[in-house]
Design an enzyme around this catalytic site. Structure first.
Site, mmCIF file in Angstrom:
data_model
loop_
_atom_site.group_PDB
_atom_site.id
_atom_site.type_symbol
_atom_site.label_atom_id
_atom_site.label_comp_id
_atom_site.label_asym_id
_atom_site.label_seq_id
_atom_site.Cartn_x
_atom_site.Cartn_y
_atom_site.Cartn_z
ATOM 1 N N GLU A 23 0.848 -1.180 0.000
ATOM 2 C CA GLU A 23 0.000 0.000 0.000
ATOM 3 C C GLU A 23 0.888 1.234 0.000
ATOM 4 O O GLU A 23 1.959 1.245 0.612
ATOM 5 C CB GLU A 23 -0.972 0.027 1.191
ATOM 6 C CG GLU A 23 -0.342 -0.004 2.549
ATOM 7 C CD GLU A 23 -1.382 -0.088 3.684
ATOM 8 O OE1 GLU A 23 -2.578 -0.293 3.409
ATOM 9 O OE2 GLU A 23 -0.983 0.047 4.852
ATOM 10 N N ILE A 24 0.461 2.228 -0.742
ATOM 11 C CA ILE A 24 1.094 3.544 -0.726
ATOM 12 C C ILE A 24 0.010 4.501 -0.270
ATOM 13 O O ILE A 24 -1.065 4.550 -0.883
ATOM 14 C CB ILE A 24 1.629 3.943 -2.115
ATOM 15 C CG1 ILE A 24 2.624 2.897 -2.626
ATOM 16 C CG2 ILE A 24 2.286 5.319 -2.062
ATOM 17 C CD1 ILE A 24 3.110 3.149 -4.042
#
Length: 384
Positions: free
Chosen positions: A284-285
């Protein structure tokens, strides 16, 4: 009149043609080769230009050896890994892969967190494969261990039942600690307080494509909050009461629900029931200001008070996914098709042929998890 040649005359004529052909070949100059090569390059560019356009605009891409002035603009971001000393081999592999595919061109700092002090071996080996800055930190005890107010008898009974039912990590307290930490505490760590963005990386993951663009800047410039590469169904037996707790919070705090939210991704009936879809959070960013904000802070506090991280086995993936899908516009959630990513046993390989070619991807597009039966990509697509 038709000219008829005797057999010897035919052989003589054939030899003449061969001599003329050899002369043409030998007289092919470097200049001719240059023109032919240029034409071939132009043709390849024309073929490239006709391919499907990448989702990330060209302005976010950088050449393999960028001029130094291109490196002056960078997001306030870090690459984050939660690992133990025993993960050192897998951690080194993940770091090496992402450095080679992405970070050696962009130079974002790494942060490593551990529930215990990192060993000298871990720090030395990991630092050796990182081109830039790296920081090692320990998780505060109060952010990691099971809180004293949890009813341990009830929690133990829940673990034993999951073990009987063969639920993965069903009997693990440390796994539950990790899920709770990733849900509500990592972004509060003193080392991370200075950063706005993070890219979560796990030990022993693969990056199958060159990432020659800056995902942090793309998200910042386009008002994105959260990005993913893989989406799937959660194991229902691990979260039997999670959705009811979510509905209670929504009913008590309707002001936090975004108008253009992604409820349609998570529910087939307007929120009455949860279809178990979530973004796989081992990649995840995201913008940590969202987790630090009022809506998510109160949401996590509400869930934490339910005790479901220990009485059941609530994961950070559904907690993050539900929150960002409800409290942000669906347009603030981004799918990075360009990033080829694998966390065994699932792989995302770029669907776009142009992204696959441009990224020099080594993954098999036909074996991408995107539309596998256990994937939630169709649910995501339907709200776009």
């Amino acid at each position: 009149m038709v000219l008829k040649l005797t057999t010897p005359a035919r052989y003589i004529l054939l030899v003449c043609f061969i001599i003329i052909g050899l002369h043409s070949i030998l007289s092919f100059t470097h200049e001719d080769y240059g023109r032919a090569t240029s034409l071939r390059n132009i043709a390849s560019q024309l073929t490239w230009g006709s391919a499907e356009a990448d989702a990330v605009p060209n302005e976010y891409y950088r050449p393999a050896e960028p001029p130094s002035h291109l490196l002056t603009r960078r997001a306030n971001a870090t690459i984050l890994m939660l690992a133990r000393n025993s993960d050192v081999n897998d951690a080194v592999r993940s770091v090496r892969r992402l450095e080679d595919r992405f970070n050696k061109k962009f130079g974002y700092p790494w942060v490593f967190l551990n529930e215990e002090p990192f060993s000298d071996e871990f720090k030395t080996r990991v630092s050796n494969v990182i081109n830039g800055e790296v920081t090692f930190g320990q998780v505060p005890r109060e952010h990691w261990y099971q809180p004293d107010w949890i009813d341990e008898d009830k929690a133990r009974a829940g673990r034993e039942k999951m073990v009987e039912d063969n639920i993965i990590y069903g009997g693990s307290v440390s796994y539950r600690n990790m899920c709770r930490f990733n849900s509500g505490f990592f972004y509060r760590h003193p080392i991370l307080e200075q950063y706005k963005w993070y890219w979560r990386v796990e030990p022993d993951v693969h990056f199958h494509c060159d990432i020659d663009f800056d995902p942090f800047l793309y998200m910042e410039d386009h008002n994105k909050t959260y990005a993913f590469t893989i989406t799937m169904y959660e194991y229902e037996a691990t979260i039997p009461t999670l959705w009811q707790s979510v509905k209670e919070f929504i009913q008590e705090n309707p002001q936090y629900v975004a108008k253009n939210n992604a409820m349609g991704y998570m529910s087939e009936n307007g929120g009455d029931t949860y279809n178990l879809c979530h973004f796989w959070s081992n990649f995840e960013i995201a913008n940590m200001d969202f987790w630090r904000g009022e809506a998510y802070s109160k949401f996590f506090e509400h869930l934490d008070n339910k005790g479901g991280f220990y009485y059941e086995r609530w994961g950070d993936a559904p907690v993050h996914s539900i929150a960002v899908s409800l409290f942000q516009s669906k347009d603030q959630i981004h799918f990075f098709d360009e990033i080829g990513y694998e966390h065994n046993p699932y792989t995302h390989c770029p669907r776009s042929d142009s992204a696959w070619s441009r990224g020099k991807c080594g993954c098999d597009q036909q074996k991408s998890f995107d539309y596998d039966g256990y994937s939630c990509m169709r649910q995501w697509d339907r709200i776009q």
